[in-house]
Design a protein around this motif. Structure first.
Motif, PDB file in Angstrom:
ATOM      1  N   LEU A   1      18.711   4.462 -11.806  1.00  0.00           N
ATOM      2  CA  LEU A   1      19.980   5.052 -11.371  1.00  0.00           C
ATOM      3  C   LEU A   1      20.816   3.927 -10.766  1.00  0.00           C
ATOM      4  CD1 LEU A   1      20.911   7.910 -11.823  1.00  0.00           C
ATOM      5  CD2 LEU A   1      20.266   8.320  -9.276  1.00  0.00           C
ATOM      6  N   VAL A   2      20.210   3.116  -9.920  1.00  0.00           N
ATOM      7  CA  VAL A   2      20.795   2.108  -9.101  1.00  0.00           C
ATOM      8  C   VAL A   2      21.302   1.011 -10.077  1.00  0.00           C
ATOM      9  CG1 VAL A   2      20.325   0.071  -7.287  1.00  0.00           C
ATOM     10  CG2 VAL A   2      19.534   2.724  -7.107  1.00  0.00           C
ATOM     11  N   TYR A   3      20.385   0.778 -10.857  1.00  0.00           N
ATOM     12  CA  TYR A   3      20.543  -0.156 -11.959  1.00  0.00           C
ATOM     13  C   TYR A   3      21.899   0.015 -12.625  1.00  0.00           C
ATOM     14  CZ  TYR A   3      20.305  -2.462 -16.736  1.00  0.00           C
ATOM     15  OH  TYR A   3      20.495  -3.020 -17.740  1.00  0.00           O
ATOM     16  N   LEU A   4      21.962   1.172 -13.161  1.00  0.00           N
ATOM     17  CA  LEU A   4      23.263   1.742 -13.872  1.00  0.00           C
ATOM     18  C   LEU A   4      24.551   1.554 -12.742  1.00  0.00           C
ATOM     19  CD1 LEU A   4      22.076   4.795 -15.626  1.00  0.00           C
ATOM     20  CD2 LEU A   4      22.492   2.746 -16.614  1.00  0.00           C
ATOM     21  N   GLY A   5      24.445   1.901 -11.515  1.00  0.00           N
ATOM     22  CA  GLY A   5      25.442   1.757 -10.786  1.00  0.00           C
ATOM     23  C   GLY A   5      25.855   0.199 -10.349  1.00  0.00           C
ATOM     24  N   CYS A   6      24.797  -0.573 -10.489  1.00  0.00           N
ATOM     25  CA  CYS A   6      25.314  -1.915 -10.406  1.00  0.00           C
ATOM     26  C   CYS A   6      25.969  -2.522 -11.715  1.00  0.00           C
ATOM     27  CB  CYS A   6      23.821  -2.569 -10.277  1.00  0.00           C
ATOM     28  SG  CYS A   6      23.211  -2.717  -8.590  1.00  0.00           S
ATOM     29  N   ILE A   7      25.639  -2.009 -12.855  1.00  0.00           N
ATOM     30  CA  ILE A   7      26.391  -2.319 -14.188  1.00  0.00           C
ATOM     31  C   ILE A   7      27.739  -1.827 -14.056  1.00  0.00           C
ATOM     32  CG2 ILE A   7      26.660  -1.747 -16.604  1.00  0.00           C
ATOM     33  CD1 ILE A   7      23.994  -3.252 -16.204  1.00  0.00           C
ATOM     34  N   ALA A   8      28.018  -0.848 -13.370  1.00  0.00           N
ATOM     35  CA  ALA A   8      29.384  -0.339 -13.532  1.00  0.00           C
ATOM     36  C   ALA A   8      30.112  -1.087 -12.395  1.00  0.00           C
ATOM     37  CB  ALA A   8      29.317   1.315 -13.015  1.00  0.00           C
TER      38      ALA A   8
ATOM     39  N   TYR B   1       9.574  -3.701 -17.379  1.00  0.00           N
ATOM     40  CA  TYR B   1       8.556  -3.974 -16.311  1.00  0.00           C
ATOM     41  C   TYR B   1       9.241  -3.852 -14.709  1.00  0.00           C
ATOM     42  CZ  TYR B   1       8.788  -8.992 -15.077  1.00  0.00           C
ATOM     43  OH  TYR B   1       9.472 -10.421 -14.621  1.00  0.00           O
ATOM     44  N   ILE B   2      10.217  -4.246 -14.482  1.00  0.00           N
ATOM     45  CA  ILE B   2      10.701  -4.075 -13.365  1.00  0.00           C
ATOM     46  C   ILE B   2      11.066  -2.754 -12.715  1.00  0.00           C
ATOM     47  CG2 ILE B   2      11.794  -6.435 -12.659  1.00  0.00           C
ATOM     48  CD1 ILE B   2      14.590  -5.574 -13.285  1.00  0.00           C
ATOM     49  N   THR B   3      11.534  -1.960 -14.157  1.00  0.00           N
ATOM     50  CA  THR B   3      11.428  -0.583 -13.762  1.00  0.00           C
ATOM     51  C   THR B   3      10.040   0.323 -13.588  1.00  0.00           C
ATOM     52  OG1 THR B   3      13.169  -0.266 -15.430  1.00  0.00           O
ATOM     53  CG2 THR B   3      12.258   1.692 -14.853  1.00  0.00           C
ATOM     54  N   GLY B   4       9.029  -0.571 -14.027  1.00  0.00           N
ATOM     55  CA  GLY B   4       7.797  -0.004 -13.851  1.00  0.00           C
ATOM     56  C   GLY B   4       7.436  -0.250 -12.605  1.00  0.00           C
ATOM     57  N   GLU B   5       7.644  -1.558 -11.977  1.00  0.00           N
ATOM     58  CA  GLU B   5       7.195  -1.915 -10.801  1.00  0.00           C
ATOM     59  C   GLU B   5       7.941  -1.157  -9.541  1.00  0.00           C
ATOM     60  OE1 GLU B   5       5.779  -6.457 -11.394  1.00  0.00           O
ATOM     61  OE2 GLU B   5       7.687  -6.183 -10.821  1.00  0.00           O
ATOM     62  N   TYR B   6       9.224  -0.865  -9.956  1.00  0.00           N
ATOM     63  CA  TYR B   6       9.788  -0.184  -8.640  1.00  0.00           C
ATOM     64  C   TYR B   6      10.015   1.434  -8.885  1.00  0.00           C
ATOM     65  CZ  TYR B   6      11.142  -4.750  -7.138  1.00  0.00           C
ATOM     66  OH  TYR B   6      11.120  -6.046  -6.502  1.00  0.00           O
ATOM     67  N   GLY B   7       9.137   1.593  -9.784  1.00  0.00           N
ATOM     68  CA  GLY B   7       8.837   3.204  -9.741  1.00  0.00           C
ATOM     69  C   GLY B   7       9.638   4.025 -10.699  1.00  0.00           C
ATOM     70  N   GLY B   8      10.522   3.583 -11.565  1.00  0.00           N
ATOM     71  CA  GLY B   8      11.066   4.528 -12.675  1.00  0.00           C
ATOM     72  C   GLY B   8      12.692   4.991 -12.188  1.00  0.00           C
ATOM     73  N   GLY B   9      12.905   6.037 -12.356  1.00  0.00           N
ATOM     74  CA  GLY B   9      14.353   6.945 -12.320  1.00  0.00           C
ATOM     75  C   GLY B   9      15.097   6.345 -11.325  1.00  0.00           C
TER      76      GLY B   9
ATOM     77  N   ASP C   1      14.471  -4.143  -1.616  1.00  0.00           N
ATOM     78  CA  ASP C   1      14.062  -4.854  -2.728  1.00  0.00           C
ATOM     79  C   ASP C   1      14.445  -4.236  -3.977  1.00  0.00           C
ATOM     80  OD1 ASP C   1      13.030  -7.077  -1.506  1.00  0.00           O
ATOM     81  OD2 ASP C   1      11.065  -6.846  -1.992  1.00  0.00           O
ATOM     82  N   ALA C   2      14.208  -3.093  -4.431  1.00  0.00           N
ATOM     83  CA  ALA C   2      14.546  -2.646  -5.568  1.00  0.00           C
ATOM     84  C   ALA C   2      16.095  -2.803  -6.002  1.00  0.00           C
ATOM     85  CB  ALA C   2      13.990  -1.337  -5.816  1.00  0.00           C
ATOM     86  N   VAL C   3      16.795  -2.373  -4.820  1.00  0.00           N
ATOM     87  CA  VAL C   3      18.359  -2.278  -5.155  1.00  0.00           C
ATOM     88  C   VAL C   3      18.631  -3.609  -5.214  1.00  0.00           C
ATOM     89  CG1 VAL C   3      20.314  -1.920  -3.866  1.00  0.00           C
ATOM     90  CG2 VAL C   3      18.407  -0.627  -3.337  1.00  0.00           C
ATOM     91  N   LEU C   4      18.108  -4.652  -4.776  1.00  0.00           N
ATOM     92  CA  LEU C   4      18.598  -6.032  -4.934  1.00  0.00           C
ATOM     93  C   LEU C   4      18.260  -6.404  -6.363  1.00  0.00           C
ATOM     94  CD1 LEU C   4      17.804  -7.202  -1.257  1.00  0.00           C
ATOM     95  CD2 LEU C   4      20.026  -7.104  -2.141  1.00  0.00           C
TER      96      LEU C   4
END
Ligand code: PFF
Length: 437
Positions: free
Chosen positions: A45-52, A33-41, A216-219
């Motif tokens: 990508l940013v989420y994957l970066g944060c995980i790393a 749902y947060i992916t949905g709210e912040y527009g997807g792809g 906001d999406a990045v955070l």
């Protein structure tokens, strides 16, 4: 080393238990749902970066503190510092977080059980009245007694498993629940691939439109990477403390992080095709799972079966995470206070159940518990763990503890990231969350 302390019986068992902690409501309920709210792809990508950059280094740090100390999160800092240093506060904060998070987490898990029951009983099944289905969640939400009953059942099961101990309880059940969860998710994934909207779902999840990427999406992505990997409150310190000396933390940590990430993406690849297939909106907020999806289930042939599998999967995911949350508190009362494991599990589980009751009754209390833990306790805990491991922990122990066969270059890179990059990023998220900018 403490004699009589439980240990994992196998490497796979440990990875499944720790991945079970990481994979939870955060992956299957929140990530889509947060992916949905912040527009997807772009968000993905940013989420994957944060995980790393943030997730993986702190994961290694927590596992390391546990493995070196062989203690609960409070005892870990005392053991490593050979005294009652102030760093113990990080451990205390972790134990407190376990109480807070599990109390409301179990209420949401109760909703999953309630929806599983409604699916089994045929309430959520092909041909049901959309108006009735759309109102199911509000109905449950307005019924405190039912919510509390499911919350109690969920806590009861969690207590029973944790009472069994590290090997005979947690590891044994993870060995069953995690493969079952994977199979169910794969089954749903294959189903989703057969839908015409599979392509739209994939495009939504993987096509990056950077114009939608707000600060906001990045955070949000950074904050979520913490929650989803169970970091910042000592869950991974606790699980790491049941590892032996020869464990390779880099290999285990990589598996845990990859499994968690793949499951979140798979959940998205199940949910978005279904949502698009039946003409609904992806950014439906927290109601995505309990309102939007049931409306799709009743439109599909075999919808009842899909609904049963989906809500059982959600319940299993929540259960293996709840186990780790309770284990943090149980390990503390067992290691530091000397309480018998079964007494600790029952007593603490009972207290956490009571603490969860107001969350079932008042949405504002629920939000308060959610906010205080996700926005304050986890980031502060994570910051403490990163700074302690990067700057305070004896360098030789940090370097030698990751395990046999880990290259010196990798260790050096990890320590540099942990010292300079991770704390700065976590601090930025924290300051933003509390409204400094
Ligand atoms: N990682 C879990 C999830 O994504 O649902 C939540 C969680 C479990 C957070 C255990 C913290 C924890 F210690």
């Amino acid at each position: 080393m403490h004699s009589g302390r439980g240990h994992w019986a196998s490497r796979v068992g440990f990875v499944l238990a720790a991945a079970g902690s990481a994979i939870g409501l955060g992956n299957i309920w929140k990530f889509p749902y947060i992916t949905g709210e912040y527009g997807g792809g772009a968000f993905v990508l940013v989420y994957l970066g944060c995980i790393a950059v943030v997730g993986m280094p702190i994961m290694l740090a927590e596992l390391l503190l546990g493995k070196l100390s062989q203690r609960d999160p409070v005892g870990a800092f005392r053991e490593l510092e050979h005294s009652r240093s102030g760093w113990q506060l990080v451990g205390w904060l972790g134990v407190a977080s376990a109480f807070v998070i599990l109390s409301f987490y179990s209420v949401v898990a109760g909703w999953a059980l309630a929806f599983f029951a409604r699916s089994v009983m045929g309430v959520i099944a092909a041909g049901a009245d959309p108006a009735m289905i759309g109102g199911l969640f509000s109905e449950l939400y307005a019924n405190p007694t039912e919510q509390i009953v499911w919350h109690a059942i969920f806590m009861g099961v969690t207590i029973a498993i944790v009472s069994g101990g590290v090997h005979k309880g947690i590891e044994r059940w993870s060995d069953i629940l995690m493969p079952a969860l994977l199979m169910m998710l794969l089954g749903l994934f294959i189903y989703a691939l057969t839908l015409d909207a599979a392509r739209d779902g994939a495009r939504f999840l993987f096509a990056a439109d950077f114009s939608k990427l707000t600060p906001d999406a990045v955070l949000e992505a950074l904050g979520h990477s913490f929650f989803t990997l169970s970091l910042g409150m000592g869950a991974m310190i606790t699980y790491g403390s049941y590892l032996g000396r020869d464990a390779n933390l880099v290999r285990a940590g990589t598996w845990i992080v990859i499994l968690d990430t793949v499951i979140a993406l798979l959940a998205g690849m199940v949910i978005f095709p279904i949502v698009f297939q039946f003409g609904m909106e992806p950014g439906a907020g927290p109601g995505l799972i309990f309102k939007t999806l049931p409306l799709a289930f009743i439109q599909m042939t075999g919808g009842q079966l899909v609904a049963c599998v989906f809500f059982l999967l959600l319940s299993f995911a929540a259960l293996t995470s709840a186990i780790s949350l309770l284990e943090v508190a149980v390990a503390f009362f067992h290691d530091e206070v000397g309480l018998d494991r079964k007494v600790a599990a029952g007593g603490i589980g009972g207290i956490i159940f009571l603490l969860g009751v107001p969350s079932a009754l008042y949405g504002s209390f629920f939000d308060f518990m959610d906010q205080i833990s996700t926005n304050y306790m986890l980031p502060i805990g994570g910051l403490g763990i990163a700074i302690y491991t990067g700057w305070v922990l004896d360098r030789a122990r940090a370097e030698g503890g990751l395990g046999p066969g880990v290259s010196a270059g990798l260790i050096a890179a990890w320590l540099q990231v942990l010292r300079f990059v991770t704390p700065v990023l976590v601090l930025i998220v924290f300051l933003h969350k509390i409204g400094v900018f």
